[in-house]
Design a protein around this motif. Sequence first.
Motif, short mmCIF file in Angstrom:
data_model
loop_
_atom_site.label_atom_id
_atom_site.label_comp_id
_atom_site.label_asym_id
_atom_site.label_seq_id
_atom_site.Cartn_x
_atom_site.Cartn_y
_atom_site.Cartn_z
N SER A 1 0.81 -1.22 0.00
CA SER A 1 0.00 0.00 0.00
C SER A 1 0.84 1.26 0.00
O SER A 1 0.32 2.36 -0.23
CB SER A 1 -0.93 0.00 1.21
OG SER A 1 -0.19 -0.03 2.42
N HIS A 2 2.15 1.11 0.29
CA HIS A 2 3.05 2.28 0.32
C HIS A 2 4.12 2.22 -0.77
O HIS A 2 5.06 3.01 -0.76
CB HIS A 2 3.76 2.37 1.68
CG HIS A 2 2.85 2.58 2.84
ND1 HIS A 2 1.67 3.28 2.75
CD2 HIS A 2 2.95 2.18 4.15
CE1 HIS A 2 1.08 3.31 3.94
NE2 HIS A 2 1.84 2.64 4.80
N LYS B 1 5.25 5.35 -2.46
CA LYS B 1 5.55 6.48 -1.59
C LYS B 1 7.06 6.55 -1.30
O LYS B 1 7.72 5.53 -1.17
CB LYS B 1 4.78 6.38 -0.28
CG LYS B 1 3.26 6.43 -0.45
CD LYS B 1 2.56 6.30 0.89
CE LYS B 1 1.04 6.31 0.73
NZ LYS B 1 0.36 6.12 2.04
N LEU C 1 8.95 6.76 1.24
CA LEU C 1 9.09 6.63 2.69
C LEU C 1 10.56 6.63 3.08
O LEU C 1 11.42 6.18 2.31
CB LEU C 1 8.43 5.33 3.16
CG LEU C 1 6.92 5.19 2.96
CD1 LEU C 1 6.47 3.82 3.45
CD2 LEU C 1 6.17 6.29 3.69
N GLN D 1 4.67 0.49 8.68
CA GLN D 1 3.64 1.53 8.71
C GLN D 1 4.19 2.88 8.27
O GLN D 1 3.44 3.71 7.76
CB GLN D 1 3.05 1.64 10.12
CG GLN D 1 2.27 0.42 10.57
CD GLN D 1 1.78 0.55 12.00
OE1 GLN D 1 1.71 1.66 12.55
NE2 GLN D 1 1.45 -0.57 12.62
N GLU D 2 5.48 3.09 8.46
CA GLU D 2 6.03 4.41 8.13
C GLU D 2 7.43 4.39 7.52
O GLU D 2 7.98 5.45 7.23
CB GLU D 2 6.05 5.28 9.38
CG GLU D 2 6.80 4.72 10.57
CD GLU D 2 6.61 5.58 11.82
OE1 GLU D 2 7.29 6.64 11.90
OE2 GLU D 2 5.78 5.21 12.67
#
Length: 429
Positions: A42-43, A46, A48, A77-78
């Motif tokens: 889902s990332h 991104k 990150l 998560q990040e």
Amino acid sequence: MSNCQILSGIQSIKHTFMLPLDHQQPNGPRISVFARELVSPSHSDKALPYLVFFQGGPGFGAVRPVANSGWIKRALQEYRVLLLDQRGTGLSSPVNAVSLSHLDATAQAEYLSHFRADSIIADAEAIRQQLCPGKKWSILGQSFGGFCVLKYLNDAPHGLKEAYITGGIPSLTRRCDEVYQATYQRVQRKNSDFFARFPDAQPLIQNLAQYISTHEVRIATGERLTVEMLQLLGINIGMEQGPEAVYYLLEQALMESDQGLQMNPLFLAHFCQLLDFNTNPIFALLHESIYCQQHASNWAAQRVRGQFEQFNYRADSPFLFTGEMVYPWFFEQFTNLKPLKHAAHLLAEKADWPMLYDVNILARNQVPVAAAIYSEDMFVEMTYSLETAAQVGNLTYWLTSEYEHNGIRMDGERILDKLIALNRRQQLR
């Protein structure tokens, strides 16, 4: 070089980097260093920040995820997680008797001298400059990985946004002998806990020790099982679920048969699975050197053992397991260590190991550091960890008795979440 795949619902990208064996000689021989990048699907699009994981050891490849769980689940998560196979481990250029067989003992020792935390951190910095040039990243170290974190803070803090340590804050100044004097005392306490918890374990291990002292018993990898080797199972009693594994193994060690009392083949196979000296030689070769700064180890664990005679097996005394100690006889009894015996002795005698830590640099540290210190840790002396925590600037710690040394493996999601929260509060001050 990199490629992408899906593992356990996690997007995984393989990276291989060609780096100098000796970072002081960038045009000299090169080795490969492997890293596995993880990102939540889902990332995946991104940008990150990276969280780099430094495995415990030394001499063990990074964790191979089989599920999106534990500390990796929290991290994804990040972050993009980078699982670094420290040089000589995993899919990085391997170190073992086969790979070193073309070198004589002196050349082997010289080669191996480039596999400590200083070289591992130089690798990481070189990788950072390739993967995310101009950007800082975060790091997480477990056990020996925590030693690497402190070395990173010492050598290249400009590359770090934040740092996390679990079960791995070493003394900055104490020599090997002091480390092992404390270690033997902790291991003795863990022995007391183990034998109190399993009342029949002492007679089980005594009977087994007596049997292998009077019979030639070969473990599954071919070596003769000795009492000293049997004591090494103690490295597991300082882990979550380790005491249970050792006890269940002892329960089925000996069996009655038509020919009388005999060794159970199941024990001989499982015994090898609980010890990894044959498969991960860097640990035996370089473990003591992780404490060496301008001094030789000279087989510190073996020498200090002379102060703790209770660890020397006698049939009329209680049996004691040893712990995370390396002994010179490893290179006489373990098949895959025997060819490296002379190199091991040269490394033990090496007195010009570079300094690892500068107390003044670490006192001025500005990188936020959050650490979990386990008060019951068999592997790392709590008082030394607290001593170091007071010497390192910007370090906040969580002291807990809830976990053994491998707490992050057992409850990593909670532990990393706790440490991230500590660092976030620290950054808001």
